[in-house]
Design an enzyme around this catalytic site. Structure first.
Site, mmCIF file in Angstrom:
data_model
loop_
_atom_site.group_PDB
_atom_site.id
_atom_site.type_symbol
_atom_site.label_atom_id
_atom_site.label_comp_id
_atom_site.label_asym_id
_atom_site.label_seq_id
_atom_site.Cartn_x
_atom_site.Cartn_y
_atom_site.Cartn_z
ATOM 1 N N SER A 62 -9.835 2.561 2.925
ATOM 2 C CA SER A 62 -8.914 3.318 2.090
ATOM 3 C C SER A 62 -7.956 2.439 1.282
ATOM 4 C CB SER A 62 -8.072 4.238 2.975
ATOM 5 O OG SER A 62 -7.245 3.484 3.844
ATOM 6 N N SER A 119 -10.300 0.212 7.055
ATOM 7 C CA SER A 119 -9.639 0.355 5.753
ATOM 8 C C SER A 119 -9.023 -0.919 5.177
ATOM 9 C CB SER A 119 -8.560 1.430 5.815
ATOM 10 O OG SER A 119 -9.155 2.700 5.805
ATOM 11 N N LYS A 127 0.866 -1.182 0.000
ATOM 12 C CA LYS A 127 0.000 0.000 0.000
ATOM 13 C C LYS A 127 0.899 1.227 0.000
ATOM 14 C CE LYS A 127 -3.846 2.204 2.553
ATOM 15 N NZ LYS A 127 -4.744 2.139 3.720
#
Lengths: 476, 482
Positions: free
Chosen positions: B151, B175, B76
């Protein structure tokens, strides 16, 4: 008409090797931005890790002022934007500081006065903005960012600039005794903010205060406070009100001027820093630190009085500085040197030369061993104290050894009785008229004879011995 | 090969059925072909990946085998990577290259994994749909009109589309779990403190926790074992020993008592309820005992979260001031203007909204009413969980109230967007571990089952998840490829 009310906030840089939340070095004077790591720069994703040494130093200070040590103090974030504050917040302590309460005694006009301390908390220093390096730009040096500080907040209990300065000096002396700070005011290791207000005589209602920021010498503190007292009393005398504000002291003009008013003050939005756990302090750690506490200034003063029978003036000078007091004691140690004579030597001769060069004890060119040797030669009358002063100057300036100078310069006093007897006999023989006058009661002539002997011995005769021999021989 | 799990790839590499270079090239090609449409990657690190794969292959040829040698991975873009830019989904860090690796990155690199890219995400992890990213929306591989969740939208979508066997994520209010649920894969958020936060760009420090996306529970367990553990660079990381989660979860399943909070089911969508109930029946028949419990204050979770997270974010994001790194506005007259313009130009609307809310919540005069009150609610929620875990081993519920929503559907309604985290935020507030695994479909869009455990009970969560995946095949379903 007005009574000043003064409180001080003192920022003391702790002399840990690394920073309070990062492994970067705290060395002063390195090239700009070479002592700042990613953590000090507030780079994305970095996290603070508390330096335990800084915690121990704060505890040491707390114990020295008889304060309560919080077993779970909390680090908080003080949020504000400033270019030399990399994270946009300073990690400090807010609601629960590590040191709470405590006090320190000062002596003002021979009277002891206790100044209470509200709290002392750990925090990180900010970097420096440099405005005079480039014409239209500001440069940032982050070497200082993250240096550990304790901020010591006093109660508003001081009534004059003199009291404030004395309090400041005592704290300065204390942190150096504890070995937690070098106290270097020029380098900014020890600096203070002063809160000053005036109260109507006899009243108990505090007036509006002004805070003077970042004063970094004892003299400036005194001047700034006196100036501020005058400024406020002029305002009040005119029937006007003092504004609550932050002011700056300008030593070049000896005046304070407004920095920001209360309305412009930052809302720091303090909240507990989620990156740091509460500082858990065990009673064992406190006991460990307690058992390793150095002798504190007040205790040392009492001991010097009892042990060396020195007067308060001498004691004050010798003990205000831990290193100087140790220099004195090491000079005396293991000898029968007279304490008062030794103290006088250090206070007059040593300090005179040291102050001229503005150097600290660790930089003295004359070690305590060498001074010990010199003073022993004086006490055992190998050399006179007048000679000793010349020898000392040479030791100080050329780094020579006391013994070496005394021996190589033939400075040794003539204390050989036989030799002196011979010289005295000769002088009596050649001055029979003066001898007669002396024997008829003209005592003053003794000085003349001593002078003659001294002349003969080129000033190296032991005056005490010469006197004794002359007195005996002239009687005949 | 792209359908193989991490555990299968590990064996294939160890048996030299495939080289790291072959695997790496395969996934890079898939990304190149399919990602222009999905947009799950911000940065593709092809050169770096090929180099690393070659190094690993050389090691293998010499008989050196690391625990996850040669297996491709996506990070990420919130995790700092040396020499590879780390944007955090923001214009603010579009040019940022970190001088250090995040601890999670370092650990997976050391385990022999090959980073093939950095995945798309909501800006600074603030969002539930991946629509706040400066680098554009990510599409849900199951239906490209739909969001992948957020997210960690890019990390989830890439694993779901088989562009990569596994990826990392972070979870502040859901998330990891919410996008895992919306894209039909596994996502685990461990206990707060289980994984180091060093080098993981902070959103809300007391809630942020790193985790992983995989397709099976066993794979999650393998990766979690390698990223967990105390880190001297993170004071909030835990010194609890790290078990071998993979070994634990594949052991013979021991029966468990599972709590179902009525608050998670009240008013739930009928179809979601139906799928959930069906799964309960399967587990009931296979060694699980169910118990009704109540987590009364969990409905206050979103409100408390929406104070605590913005408060911390308002402070965490102060460092992006244009002075030392990141975006700096041009033609400014003074420092005030530098701050204002840099931050106004480089932060997106959602980040600005949260900074404003957080600044307000911490302001003098409002602190008690907002921040302090939210912290009290947080404590109450924690206590309720603590009480519940006195009676049950795990807590189960749907991960999200519904399936993925359409792109643009909630962008103008922040409250509706925030409510998509309603089942996930309370575990962050309590610091508990939780996982989402695929449990079925509604209208051809995946649904997730959330398993919540007590502090440091990741093994139990993974054990139930693995057991469930032995009983069902939802985790093997993959979205259709064009």
């Amino acid at each position: 008409m007005w009574d000043p009310v003064i409180g001080l906030e003192i920022h003391v840089q702790l002399n840990t090797k690394s920073k309070i939340f990062s492994p970067a070095s705290t060395d002063f004077g390195s090239d700009q931005n070479t002592q700042a790591c990613a953590i000090d720069l507030g780079m994305p994703g970095v996290l603070p890790v508390l330096n335990e040494e800084a915690v121990k130093m704060a505890i040491k200070f707390g114990l020295a002022i008889g304060a309560n040590i919080s077993d779970n103090s909390i680090f908080a974030r003080k949020n504000y934007f400033y270019p030399d504050l990399p994270k946009g917040y300073q990690i400090s302590q807010y609601e629960i500081p590590i040191v709470e309460g405590g006090s320190i005694n000062i002596i003002i006009d021979g009277q002891t006065k206790t100044i209470n301390i509200t709290r002392a908390h750990l925090e990180e220093d900010a970097g420096k903005s440099i405005h005079d390096l480039y014409p239209n730009e500001t440069a940032i040096d982050l070497n200082r960012a993250g240096t550990p500080l304790i901020e010591i907040v006093s109660e508003p209990e001081m009534k004059s600039a003199a009291e404030a300065v004395q309090y400041l000096k005592n704290i300065h002396s204390l942190v150096r005794y504890l070995g937690i700070s070098d106290g270097n005011m020029q380098e900014g290791s020890f600096r203070c903010d002063a809160n000053i207000s005036l109260m109507k005589k006899g009243s108990e209602v505090l007036g509006t205060r002004a805070e003077i920021k970042n004063i970094n010498s004892f003299k400036f503190v005194e001047n700034a406070i006196n100036h501020e007292i005058q400024r406020q009393s002029d305002i009040l005398d005119n029937g006007d009100n003092v504004k609550q504000e932050t002011r700056l002291y300008d030593p070049s003009k000896d005046e304070t001027r407004s920095m920001r008013s209360k309305e412009e003050a930052n809302d720091y939005r303090y909240f507990p820093d989620p990156d740091l756990l509460p500082v858990s302090i065990t009673s064992k750690l406190i006991e460990d630190i307690k058992s390793n506490m150095p002798e504190l200034p007040s205790t040392k003063k009492d001991r010097f009085k009892a042990q060396y029978k020195l007067n308060d003036y001498d004691i004050d000078i010798l003990t205000n500085n831990r290193e100087l007091s140790e220099y004195f004691e090491k000079t005396i140690e293991g000898t029968d040197l007279n304490a008062k004579t030794t103290a006088n030597w250090i206070i007059t001769e040593v300090l005179a030369l040291a102050n001229k060069k503005n150097i600290g004890v660790s930089e003295y060119p004359v070690s305590y061993k060498n001074l010990k040797n010199l003073l022993s030669n004086v006490q055992s009358e190998v050399i006179s104290s007048k000679q000793a002063k010349d020898v000392f100057e040479r030791m100080w300036n050329n780094g020579e050894d006391a013994q070496y100078i005394i021996e190589n310069e033939g400075m040794k006093q003539i204390s050989d009785t036989d030799e002196l007897n011979k010289i005295v006999d000769n002088i009596i023989k050649n001055n029979y008229k003066s001898v007669e006058e002396y024997q008829n009661g003209k005592d003053k002539l003794l000085g003349f004879f001593v002078g003659q002997v001294m002349k003969e011995t080129k000033g190296k005769g032991n005056p005490k011995l010469i006197n004794e021999i002359l007195k005996v021989k002239l009687k005949k | 090969m792209h359908n193989k799990t991490v555990s299968e790839l590990k064996k294939a590499i160890e048996k030299k059925e495939v080289s790291s270079l072959e695997l790496t090239s395969l996934f890079i090609n898939r990304i190149k072909n399919m990602d222009p449409e999905l947009n799950s990657f911000i940065t593709l690190t092809e050169e770096h990946a090929i180099d690393k794969a070659k190094i690993i292959d050389k090691e293998i040829s010499k008989g050196i085998l690391r625990p996850l040698s040669g297996i491709p991975l996506a990070q990420k873009d919130i995790f700092c990577t040396k020499d590879i830019k780390t944007t955090c989904g923001s214009k603010m860090l579009d040019n940022f290259i970190s001088p250090y690796d995040a601890t999670v990155v370092e650990k997976l690199n050391d385990a022999g994994m090959v980073i093939v890219g950095k995945t798309n995400m909501d800006e600074f992890a603030m969002g539930s749909s991946n629509e706040t990213s400066f680098f554009g929306d990510v599409k849900n591989p199951w239906d490209k009109d739909y969001v992948p969740g957020g997210s960690s939208g890019g990390s989830a979508a890439s694993v779901s589309a088989r562009l990569i066997p596994c990826s990392t994520g972070t979870d502040t209010g859901g998330s990891i779990r919410q996008p895992a649920s919306l894209t039909g894969i596994c996502g685990i958020k461990p206990t707060y403190g289980r994984v180091s936060r060093f080098g993981m760009i902070a959103f809300a420090s007391s809630l942020d926790q790193a985790g992983v996306f995989t397709r099976t529970a066993e794979d999650s367990a393998i990766l979690l074992t390698h990223i967990s553990g105390f880190d001297p660079k993170d004071s909030t990381s835990s010194k609890n020993p790290v078990p071998d989660y993979a070994a634990d979860c594949t052991k013979k399943f021991k029966s468990l008592i599972i709590g179902i909070p009525s608050e998670f089911l009240d008013g739930l969508d009928d179809k979601v309820r139906e799928v959930f109930d069906e799964n309960i029946r399967i587990l009931e028949k296979n060694g699980c005992k169910f118990k009704k419990i109540s987590l009364k204050s969990s409905k206050l979770g979103v409100s408390a979260y929406q104070v605590v997270a913005p408060a911390e974010c308002s402070s965490n994001l102060s460092r992006y001031d244009g002075v030392r790194f990141g975006y700096r506005a041009k033609n400014v007259k003074n420092i005030e203007e530098l701050y204002k313009k840099s931050r106004s130009e480089a932060f997106g609307p959602e980040v600005k909204r949260r900074i404003l809310i957080g600044t307000y919540a911490l302001s003098a005069g409002y602190y008690d009413a907002y921040y302090l009150k939210a912290q009290k609610i947080r404590k109450i929620i924690s206590n309720e969980f603590e009480d519940a875990f006195k009676e049950v081993d795990l807590i189960l519920g749907p991960t999200t109230p519904d399936t993925a929503f359409k792109l643009g559907e909630k962008t103008n309604d922040p409250i509706a967007m925030y409510l998509s985290d309603v089942f996930t935020v309370s575990t962050n507030l309590a610091g508990l571990p939780a996982m989402s695994i695929p449990m079925g479909f509604k209208n051809n869009l995946p649904l997730g089952l959330q398993i919540i455990g007590n502090h440091f009970d990741e093994s139990k969560i993974l054990s139930l998840a693995h057991h469930y995946q032995n009983l069902t095949d939802w985790h093997t379903k993959s979205p259709q490829e064009n």
